[in-house]
Enzyme design. Structure first.
Site, PDB file in Angstrom:
ATOM      1  N   GLY A 148      48.556  36.169  40.601  1.00 35.62           N
ATOM      2  CA  GLY A 148      48.299  37.564  40.310  1.00 35.62           C
ATOM      3  C   GLY A 148      46.810  37.833  40.259  1.00 35.62           C
ATOM      4  CB  CYS A 149      44.891  40.934  40.810  1.00 43.17           C
ATOM      5  SG  CYS A 149      45.980  42.094  39.945  1.00 43.17           S
ATOM      6  CE1 TYR A 150      43.507  43.532  35.090  1.00 40.88           C
ATOM      7  CE2 TYR A 150      45.877  43.829  35.191  1.00 40.88           C
ATOM      8  CZ  TYR A 150      44.608  44.361  35.062  1.00 40.88           C
ATOM      9  OH  TYR A 150      44.453  45.718  34.904  1.00 40.88           O
ATOM     10  CB  THR A 171      42.902  35.437  40.584  1.00 40.71           C
ATOM     11  OG1 THR A 171      44.104  35.059  41.258  1.00 40.71           O
ATOM     12  CG2 THR A 171      41.704  34.961  41.397  1.00 40.71           C
ATOM     13  CB  SER A 172      39.819  38.076  37.294  1.00 41.88           C
ATOM     14  OG  SER A 172      40.694  38.524  36.268  1.00 41.88           O
TER      15      SER A 172
END
Length: 345
Positions: free
Chosen positions: A148-150, A152-153
């Site tokens: 997921g994007c969150y 990953t960050s």
């Protein structure tokens, strides 16, 4: 040339996959699918692609995709993906799945946060596709769960500190902000221009579905179970995620020392850029690129460390990372098709 299919191509992630793969030196896009746009020219669905493709959107059917492609990206919603992926694997295809359906290893945990899982037997096989942390597991995989994007960050922001044992995992607080494209392309009241523009709000407080995914990866890094406070917010921008992560240091340190630690940890990573002391990431500087920018600061008064991470949620947070995983799975240069300089301004 490897024949590639994008299943669920009519969403933001699907068209972003097309944008990146269209310039890839080793693949040919031979199939795009869409339930709502089946039979339509893909370039009519996305006029930005006019003059670049004559593909017509196929129905979302395993037999059609398997006949037209060797490698498949499934950019389908969760639940829909788990019903589609097993047929592709049975047909001998390699798959990068961009839904949440294969990210969590524990079926009971998945079902607690999502819904019943119809192919839990694949959870043990699926490899979590964060290349900077799981690269060697991604290479031989036939099914990769794109993060997921969150998550990953957050994982890239905290990996150096957790691997080195420098922070107390129980003290972690994560504050993240995402552009409106993170909500997808489907019409939703909360994503309308007048609802988002000139606004800034938290959502999913205490129950966002990316929480167990974040905790799973951070637990891998720490070697002990990790539980976090994670609060996402909606930014009035199209693209970008900015995550600010707070943790208590176990021993006294300073900014310069930790910047050096981060720079050494990511020295050979082509898509992670550690900012020098005194500089912090900005979502405007990663837009359209596969980069993750990281900045680290030690608060000398509290001896807490603050790590700031910026990615484009549609690229490193989705399509770009998926292409990065494909490159590893097929033995290509990891950066193939991804050497795109972010847009600015």
């Amino acid at each position: 040339m490897i024949r590639v299919a994008i299943v669920g191509a009519s969403g933001y992630t699907g068209v972003e996959l097309y944008r990146l793969l269209a310039n890839h030196p080793h693949v040919e896009i031979t199939c795009v699918t869409s339930r709502q746009n089946a039979g339509e020219l893909f370039a009519d669905v996305f006029p930005s692609l006019r003059g670049r493709t004559e593909l017509v959107c196929d129905p979302v059917e395993v037999e059609i995709v398997a006949a037209k492609a060797d490698f498949v990206f499934t950019a389908l919603p969760h639940k829909t993906a788990m019903e589609f992926v097993p047929g592709l694997l049975a047909a001998g295809k390699k798959v990068v799945d961009l839904s949440a359906d294969y990210r969590l290893r524990d079926a009971a945990l998945y079902e607690a946060w999502y819904q019943p899982h119809t192919s839990p037997e694949l959870l043990a096989e699926a490899v979590y596709g964060l290349p900077e942390l799981y690269r060697e597991k991604v290479r031989p995989a036939r099914l990769v769960a794109n993060p997921g994007c969150y998550p990953t960050s957050v994982a890239l922001a905290l990996a150096p500190l957790l691997k080195a044992g420098l922070i107390d995992p129980a003290s972690l607080i994560i504050d993240s902000k995402s552009g409106a494209s993170g909500a997808g392309r489907a019409a939703k009241v909360d994503s309308l221009f007048c609802e988002v523009n000139e606004g800034f709000k938290a959502y999913g407080v205490g129950n966002h579905r990316h929480t167990p995914e974040i905790e799973q990866t951070l637990s891998d890094l720490a070697g002990v179970p990790v539980m976090v406070n994670f609060t996402p917010h909606l930014l009035p921008v199209n693209r970008g995620i900015l995550s600010t992560c707070y943790a208590n240091l176990k021993e006294k340190s300073d900014t310069a020392r930790l910047v050096e630690l981060f720079a050494d940890f990511y020295r050979d990573e082509p898509f992670v850029r550690v900012q020098p002391k005194g500089s912090l990431p900005n979502v405007a500087c990663v837009r359209g690129g596969n980069q993750c920018d990281l900045g680290v600061v030690v608060d000398p008064r509290t001896q807490r460390v603050i790590v700031v991470s910026a990615i484009d949620n549609l690229v490193k947070g989705a399509a770009g990372q998926a292409v990065q995983n494909m490159n590893l799975m097929l033995g290509f240069d990891e950066t193939a098709g991804l050497n795109v300089i972010p847009l600015y301004p």
